[in-house]
Write a protein that holds these residues in place. Structure first.
Motif, mmCIF file in Angstrom:
data_model
loop_
_atom_site.group_PDB
_atom_site.id
_atom_site.type_symbol
_atom_site.label_atom_id
_atom_site.label_comp_id
_atom_site.label_asym_id
_atom_site.label_seq_id
_atom_site.Cartn_x
_atom_site.Cartn_y
_atom_site.Cartn_z
ATOM 1 N N ALA A 298 -44.863 7.875 21.179
ATOM 2 C CA ALA A 298 -45.131 8.712 22.511
ATOM 3 C C ALA A 298 -44.093 9.402 23.204
ATOM 4 N N GLY A 299 -44.059 10.471 23.512
ATOM 5 C CA GLY A 299 -42.727 11.147 24.130
ATOM 6 C C GLY A 299 -42.084 11.757 23.094
ATOM 7 N N TRP A 300 -41.417 13.015 23.648
ATOM 8 C CA TRP A 300 -40.581 13.825 22.806
ATOM 9 C C TRP A 300 -39.305 13.156 22.130
ATOM 10 N N ASP A 301 -38.635 12.373 22.903
ATOM 11 C CA ASP A 301 -37.413 11.709 22.528
ATOM 12 C C ASP A 301 -37.829 10.873 21.664
ATOM 13 N N ALA A 302 -38.904 10.129 21.292
ATOM 14 C CA ALA A 302 -39.566 9.100 20.330
ATOM 15 C C ALA A 302 -39.541 10.013 19.162
ATOM 16 N N LYS A 303 -40.305 11.042 19.176
ATOM 17 C CA LYS A 303 -40.594 11.790 17.971
ATOM 18 C C LYS A 303 -39.399 12.652 17.451
ATOM 19 N N LEU A 304 -38.624 13.341 18.250
ATOM 20 C CA LEU A 304 -37.329 14.205 17.832
ATOM 21 C C LEU A 304 -36.082 13.387 17.870
ATOM 22 N N ILE A 305 -36.005 12.423 18.292
ATOM 23 C CA ILE A 305 -34.590 11.694 18.311
ATOM 24 C C ILE A 305 -34.784 10.174 17.462
ATOM 25 N N TYR A 306 -35.540 9.279 18.223
ATOM 26 C CA TYR A 306 -35.632 7.804 17.867
ATOM 27 C C TYR A 306 -36.222 7.505 16.562
ATOM 28 N N LEU A 307 -37.207 8.157 16.250
ATOM 29 C CA LEU A 307 -38.000 8.138 14.964
ATOM 30 C C LEU A 307 -37.023 8.725 13.728
ATOM 31 N N PRO A 308 -36.772 9.890 13.712
ATOM 32 C CA PRO A 308 -35.620 10.157 12.766
ATOM 33 C C PRO A 308 -34.630 9.457 12.379
ATOM 34 N N LEU A 309 -33.844 9.174 13.640
ATOM 35 C CA LEU A 309 -32.861 8.033 13.804
ATOM 36 C C LEU A 309 -32.984 6.735 12.829
ATOM 37 N N SER A 310 -34.450 6.371 12.945
ATOM 38 C CA SER A 310 -34.571 5.016 12.338
ATOM 39 C C SER A 310 -34.692 5.196 10.653
#
Length: 324
Positions: A298-310
């Motif tokens: 949930a949230g653009w930062d989760a989808k575009l930053i944190y999820l790819p980073l993981s």
């Protein structure tokens, strides 16, 4: 006729591969859209128990589900939170005071839920209660600092879940555990990241164990949102207190400008999203959809930053985090 047949056959052969590829991708997304948009019937007969309903996601979800006609059982930590929620909802919604770190309180709440749902069983459990502070570089903290968070975010969540499992299994219901992007990427020291990694692990094992009983387990992984849990004022008060109790040797090692160690928090604060419904809509879908997702970002930062980073190599993630 032979020429006509040859021409048609040749025309079919000339359809480019990219056309079939795009057609296949389009069919996949259309099927996925249809599959996940199906909702359950008779929602007004279903009971949902939510922890941490004083404010934030839990409070909004309780009001949201109540508006849809579900029978919400809302657990609040304070009497004030309980009263304010009752004023904002219908008479269907029932409340109880619950401290998830108190085993006797958890047992009493489980018995209360059993009295409410009776033979129906409990359709949904939303483990939302959580805290984020204290946090700091790990060396600055004590065991009690870690346990304060773990007792709420992880051990409390586990005990509430175990106490209600028979009722959830009876209804072949849903368990929705609120994790975080911090359950995928560890940015800061302290118990918060540890607790969320634990929520992920507990949820995964629980989902696999309960699958044969028809129980579904979903994990919500919000990015940074403007809730009480990350109140800048509270953070601004607790950080100097942690610094003040450190030995002189530790202070000397880290330098007197301790504020630089919380630059990441300021960045997260600036990125925080105020649209809490992005999270509660995920929770609602996990409870009311015929086919809920296993994980929700949930949230653009989760989808575009944190999820790819993981998914990146660890060494690369370490380098990128060091740049912030």
């Amino acid at each position: 006729m032979w020429y006509g047949h040859s021409y048609v056959g040749q025309g079919r052969k000339n359809i480019p591969m990219w056309f079939w590829l795009f057609a296949l991708i389009g069919f996949y997304f259309l099927f996925r859209w249809y599959w996940y948009r199906q909702t359950l019937q008779n929602l007004t007969d279903k009971y949902v128990f939510i922890t941490g309903c004083d404010s934030g996601f839990g409070n909004l979800l309780a009001r949201q589900l109540d508006g849809r006609g579900l029978r919400v059982l809302a657990a609040c930590l304070t009497q004030r939170g309980e009263e304010q929620l009752k004023e904002a909802t219908s008479q269907r919604l029932q409340t109880i005071i619950l401290d998830v770190t108190d085993s006797e309180n958890v047992t009493a709440a489980a018995n209360w839920v059993k009295q409410q749902v009776r033979d129906r069983g409990l359709w949904g459990l939303v483990n939302n209660a959580g805290i984020a502070v204290p946090f700091a570089p790990n060396e600055w903290l004590t065991k009690d600092d870690f346990m304060k968070i773990l007792n709420v975010n992880l051990l409390g969540l586990i005990e509430v879940t175990l106490s209600l499992l028979p009722l959830i299994r009876k209804a072949k219901g849903r368990i929705v555990n609120i994790s975080s992007v911090a359950g995928r990427i560890s940015f800061l020291g302290g118990g918060y990241n540890i607790s969320k990694y634990g929520v992920e692990a507990f949820s995964d094992s629980l989902r696999r164990e309960l699958c044969s009983f028809g129980v579904k387990v979903s994990i919500i992984e919000p990015g940074s949102f403007k809730t009480v849990i990350v109140n800048p004022k509270y953070i601004g008060e607790i950080v100097p207190k942690i610094w003040s109790r450190l030995p002189a040797e530790t202070k000397e090692s880290y330098g007197q400008d301790f504020s630089k160690y919380f630059k990441k928090i300021r960045i997260l604060g600036m990125m925080s999203n105020s649209k809490l419904t992005l999270v509660t809509d995920c929770m609602e879908h996990a409870l009311t959809a015929v086919h809920p997702h296993t994980r929700y970002s949930a949230g653009w930062d989760a989808k575009l930053i944190y999820l790819p980073l993981s998914y990146l190599p660890t060494a690369l993630v370490d380098f990128l985090i060091a740049l912030t």
